[in-house]
Design an enzyme around this catalytic site. Structure first.
Site, PDB file in Angstrom:
ATOM      1  N   HIS A 292      -1.919  19.667 -24.791  1.00 13.94           N
ATOM      2  CA  HIS A 292      -2.262  18.388 -24.293  1.00 13.94           C
ATOM      3  C   HIS A 292      -2.967  17.680 -25.112  1.00 13.94           C
ATOM      4  CE1 HIS A 292       1.291  18.573 -21.788  1.00 13.94           C
ATOM      5  NE2 HIS A 292       0.968  17.178 -21.132  1.00 13.94           N
TER       6      HIS A 292
ATOM      7  N   ARG B  79      -3.518  22.217 -11.644  1.00 12.68           N
ATOM      8  CA  ARG B  79      -2.706  21.827 -12.341  1.00 12.68           C
ATOM      9  C   ARG B  79      -3.227  21.357 -13.076  1.00 12.68           C
ATOM     10  NH1 ARG B  79       0.442  16.422  -9.485  1.00 12.68           N
ATOM     11  NH2 ARG B  79       1.815  15.790 -10.891  1.00 12.68           N
TER      12      ARG B  79
ATOM     13  N   ARG C 123       0.944  -1.487   0.214  1.00 12.61           N
ATOM     14  CA  ARG C 123       0.125   0.124   0.133  1.00 12.61           C
ATOM     15  C   ARG C 123       1.195   1.239  -0.093  1.00 12.61           C
ATOM     16  NH1 ARG C 123      -2.720  -2.878   3.499  1.00 12.61           N
ATOM     17  NH2 ARG C 123      -4.981  -4.243   2.511  1.00 12.61           N
TER      18      ARG C 123
ATOM     19  N   LYS D  40       2.243  12.271 -10.375  1.00  8.90           N
ATOM     20  CA  LYS D  40       1.814  11.406 -11.502  1.00  8.90           C
ATOM     21  C   LYS D  40       2.016  10.618 -11.555  1.00  8.90           C
ATOM     22  CE  LYS D  40      -1.487  14.827 -12.758  1.00  8.90           C
ATOM     23  NZ  LYS D  40      -1.723  15.816 -14.214  1.00  8.90           N
TER      24      LYS D  40
ATOM     25  N   GLU E 270      -4.753  17.475  -9.057  1.00  8.37           N
ATOM     26  CA  GLU E 270      -5.709  17.983  -9.645  1.00  8.37           C
ATOM     27  C   GLU E 270      -7.057  18.101  -9.822  1.00  8.37           C
ATOM     28  OE1 GLU E 270      -3.613  17.054 -13.597  1.00  8.37           O
ATOM     29  OE2 GLU E 270      -5.255  17.306 -14.976  1.00  8.37           O
TER      30      GLU E 270
ATOM     31  N   ASN F 127      -1.203  20.817 -19.133  1.00  7.64           N
ATOM     32  CA  ASN F 127      -2.147  20.598 -20.172  1.00  7.64           C
ATOM     33  C   ASN F 127      -2.341  20.581 -21.119  1.00  7.64           C
ATOM     34  OD1 ASN F 127      -1.764  18.015 -18.499  1.00  7.64           O
ATOM     35  ND2 ASN F 127      -3.328  18.231 -17.428  1.00  7.64           N
TER      36      ASN F 127
ATOM     37  N   HIS G 186      -1.843  14.422 -27.848  1.00 10.97           N
ATOM     38  CA  HIS G 186      -2.537  13.393 -27.790  1.00 10.97           C
ATOM     39  C   HIS G 186      -3.046  12.781 -28.778  1.00 10.97           C
ATOM     40  CE1 HIS G 186      -1.975  12.887 -22.969  1.00 10.97           C
ATOM     41  NE2 HIS G 186      -1.109  12.522 -23.707  1.00 10.97           N
TER      42      HIS G 186
END
Ligand code: NAD
Ligand code: GLY
Length: 366
Positions: free
Chosen positions: A251, A244, A124, A146, A240, A248, A255
């Site tokens: 992105h 945050r 954990r 992340k 986020e 991106n 992507h």
């Protein structure tokens, strides 16, 4: 210039999970410093078949006297898989790793993301140390916690927020990084300035030539400035919930471009470079930013050798379809990071698809 005068230490402030990012030459050899961040007797070094032959021996020197082993991935994004997390966890079991064990990630973002997620899963959650060896990993993926892996259904669909205990960015490792990978990392540096720091953007314009030839002192300053910016964002919005997401910028377009090119036409940073220009054009169209800002962004990206146009053979409607799959979207509408000009970005929900399609159609060659 002495090595110590080039060293930068930047804190990521997150209460009892705070940590320091060390950036500079020779950092892997400062074993006394990073070894002091290991709490227990067990360590698993996760790396890959390209990076381990170059740098694993230097880590081994610092692990003397511990029970440790290494787990090596084959090189490439395809190996950031759930199956390999299982294998890395088996390696921890084989080592007899206890709760105070540490995972060390030696490599680029692929290794760092998988190693961090492995550390998040074992018992954990155990410690991990990031030792990034690509520019992208130094300025982006190693900082902020992340972690995760890909599924055939999409990139980074499995993951956890799990902060490292330290980040050791040895800038000497960048001397072996291929040119294209280096430039892809510069896109993430430029992105940080474009989103949140106009003064840094101006500095990058002044130093673009020095960065292109990897001038050490300039490069360390650029990495440190981007990390300071990212550390601030992460400290304010670790998981986020708001700010945050601005990281991106470019992105969603990027992507889609990466996916349309089967992850072989464009590297991630290259997709982000083209994506930022498309996001800037869309922002202009929506009256949020000025053409002069788009031109400055495009010029800086091009001066550092990054692509700014959509590669041949991609179709606007296919790209729009891929953008609809982005994780940021809500309630079936496009949610994009748009630009307010140099140093400012914002999250916009319910973006008109017709406007996005118009930008893509204008930018698709042929
Ligand atoms: P990468 O890890 O694939 O590394 C790029 C290439 O460079 C690989 O072939 C690698 O073996 C090689 N390499 C690494 N260091 C080297 C060195 N010093 N010398 C020679 N070769 C070296 O790619 P990347 O660009 O570092 O990272 C991309 C990954 O990062 C993606 O999976 C992306 O999703 C992830 N990412 C994560 C975050 C985050 O916040 N966690 C942020 C951005 C990107
Ligand atoms: N790379 C985006 C983030 O860390 O949030």
């Amino acid at each position: 210039m002495s090595l110590s005068s080039l060293l930068r230490r930047i804190d990521v402030t997150l209460g009892d999970r705070s940590y320091t990012v060390s950036i500079g030459p020779g950092q892997l050899d400062d074993t006394a410093y990073w070894r002091a961040r290991l709490r227990g007797r067990h360590a698993l070094v996760i790396s890959n078949s390209t990076v381990a032959p170059l740098y694993l021996e230097r880590i081994a020197k610092g692990l003397d006297g511990l029970q440790w082993s290494s787990f090596l991935l084959d090189d490439g994004e395809a190996h950031k898989s759930f199956a390999n997390v299982g294998r890395a966890l088996e390696a921890l079991a084989h080592l007899g790793a206890t709760r105070d064990a540490c995972v060390i990630a030696l490599g680029g973002g692929v290794v760092g993301d998988l190693a961090g997620f492995t550390a998040a899963c074992w018992m954990r959650g155990i410690d991990f140390i990031q030792m990034p060896t690509t520019l992208l990993a130094m300025v982006d993926s190693s900082v902020g916690g992340k972690t995760g892996v890909n599924l055939p259904a999409g990139k980074n669909l499995i993951g956890a927020f799990h902060q490292p205990r330290a980040v050791i960015a040895d800038t000497d490792t960048l001397t072996t990084l291929p040119d294209r990978e280096y430039r892809a990392g510069l896109a993430e540096v430029i992105k940080g300035a474009a989103i949140g720091d106009p003064e840094f953007f101006g500095w990058l314009e002044q130093h673009a030539d020095a960065l292109s030839v990897r001038d050490t002192a300039t490069l360390i300053d650029a990495i440190a400035r981007k990390v300071v910016y990212k550390a601030g964002v992460v400290a304010r919005d670790e998981t986020e919930q708001g700010e945050r997401a601005l990281l991106n910028l470019g992105h969603t377009f990027g992507h889609a471009l990466e996916t349309a090119g089967n992850y072989t036409t464009l590297l991630h940073g290259e997709g982000v470079a083209v994506g930022m220009v498309l996001a800037a054009r869309l922002s202009e169209r929506l009256g949020l930013s000025e053409a002069a800002d788009t031109a400055r962004l495009q010029t800086l990206l091009e001066r550092t050798g990054l692509p700014t146009v959509i590669p041949p053979g991609m179709q606007p409607d296919v790209l729009l379809g891929l953008m609809r799959l982005d994780k940021k979207n809500l309630a079936g509408t496009l949610r994009l990071i748009l630009w307010r000009g140099i140093g400012q970005a914002e999250i916009v929900s319910g973006v008109d698809e017709a406007q996005v399609l118009a930008v893509l159609t204008e930018a698709c060659p042929g």
